[in-house]
Design an enzyme around this catalytic site. Structure first.
Site, mmCIF file in Angstrom:
data_model
loop_
_atom_site.group_PDB
_atom_site.id
_atom_site.type_symbol
_atom_site.label_atom_id
_atom_site.label_comp_id
_atom_site.label_asym_id
_atom_site.label_seq_id
_atom_site.Cartn_x
_atom_site.Cartn_y
_atom_site.Cartn_z
ATOM 1 N N LYS A 64 -4.638 1.416 -3.350
ATOM 2 C CA LYS A 64 -4.100 2.427 -2.434
ATOM 3 C C LYS A 64 -2.588 2.279 -2.295
ATOM 4 O O LYS A 64 -1.836 3.262 -2.363
ATOM 5 C CB LYS A 64 -4.751 2.299 -1.055
ATOM 6 N N ALA A 86 -4.637 -0.541 3.888
ATOM 7 C CA ALA A 86 -5.753 -1.340 4.414
ATOM 8 C C ALA A 86 -7.068 -0.689 4.022
ATOM 9 O O ALA A 86 -7.152 0.526 3.829
ATOM 10 C CB ALA A 86 -5.657 -1.459 5.935
ATOM 11 N N ASP A 87 -8.089 -1.520 3.905
ATOM 12 C CA ASP A 87 -9.430 -1.013 3.649
ATOM 13 C C ASP A 87 -10.413 -1.884 4.419
ATOM 14 O O ASP A 87 -10.242 -3.108 4.497
ATOM 15 C CB ASP A 87 -9.754 -1.034 2.160
ATOM 16 N N THR A 88 -11.411 -1.244 4.993
ATOM 17 C CA THR A 88 -12.392 -1.946 5.821
ATOM 18 C C THR A 88 -13.791 -1.650 5.318
ATOM 19 O O THR A 88 -14.096 -0.517 4.956
ATOM 20 C CB THR A 88 -12.270 -1.497 7.301
ATOM 21 N N GLY A 123 -9.126 -5.737 4.413
ATOM 22 C CA GLY A 123 -8.089 -6.210 3.502
ATOM 23 C C GLY A 123 -6.822 -5.413 3.725
ATOM 24 O O GLY A 123 -6.873 -4.192 3.893
#
Length: 208
Positions: A64, A86-88, A123
């Site tokens: 991303k 960010a990624d969840t 992350g």
């Protein structure tokens, strides 16, 4: 938390590689005037190709960040550009719980999570002209015992449909949760304390 670098921030163009108003509000609560710029990266990485969930979630966030950084770097002074991505994801055992496709899938997800503990991974990647910083935070989320009626009422609210795992801790979904072990903001999608620590290191060490 950001006092040591406060004087440096006005000269930076800070981009949040996300379309999430929730993440934007969290970043702004730190005093950062971040712009939203959703990444066009298709989230098609295979978790099985990575050693663990932490590596997988950081790899997704990095893709991303890379996409947005490459798109914007020619529009501005590259030295002043900082992209935060960010990624969840929600997991339970070996299973990953993404965003439910519809209300039926949301009901099934929440039924399987009820009365159990799921682990949330977030992350985060900070990309700038001199390199990349990345980290992962986790939190264990314990759901209370829920009746089918309670789950269906939450599904009917519409809140679960755009949330990983089918729930949002900051909304009505918070009432489903009996305990969180770890950073609450990790569950929201952006661990604020760790983010501040990494931003201080970035500005004072990487791009001082």
């Amino acid at each position: 938390m950001l006092a040591p670098i406060k004087h440096l921030l006005p000269s930076k163009r800070i981009i949040l590689a996300s379309g999430s108003p929730r993440r934007q509000e969290l970043v702004k609560s730190l005093g950062l005037n971040a712009e939203l710029c959703p990444s066009t990266f298709e989230e098609n990485l295979n978790a099985a190709d990575f050693k663990d969930f932490s590596q997988f979630i950081v790899a997704t966030a990095l893709r991303k960040a890379d996409e947005v950084y490459e798109r914007l770097k020619s529009d501005d002074n590259q030295e002043n550009l900082l992209v935060i991505a960010a990624d969840t994801m929600v997991t339970m055992g070996p299973e990953i719980y993404g965003k439910p496709k519809d209300s039926n899938e949301a009901f099934k997800m929440l039924t399987s999570l009820a009365g159990k503990c799921n682990r949330v991974f977030t992350g985060v990647v900070l990309k700038h002209s001199k390199g990349v910083r990345s980290f992962t935070e986790t939190a264990d989320v314990y759901f209370g015992h829920l009746t089918n009626e309670q789950i269906q009422a939450y599904v009917d609210s519409g809140e679960p449909l755009d949330k990983a795992g089918g729930y949002g801790v900051q909304g009505a979904g918070g009432a489903l949760i009996s305990r969180i072990d770890g950073d609450y903001y990790c569950v929201m999608g952006l661990p604020l304390h760790r983010l501040c620590c990494e931003l201080n290191k970035l500005f004072l060490e990487d791009i001082a």
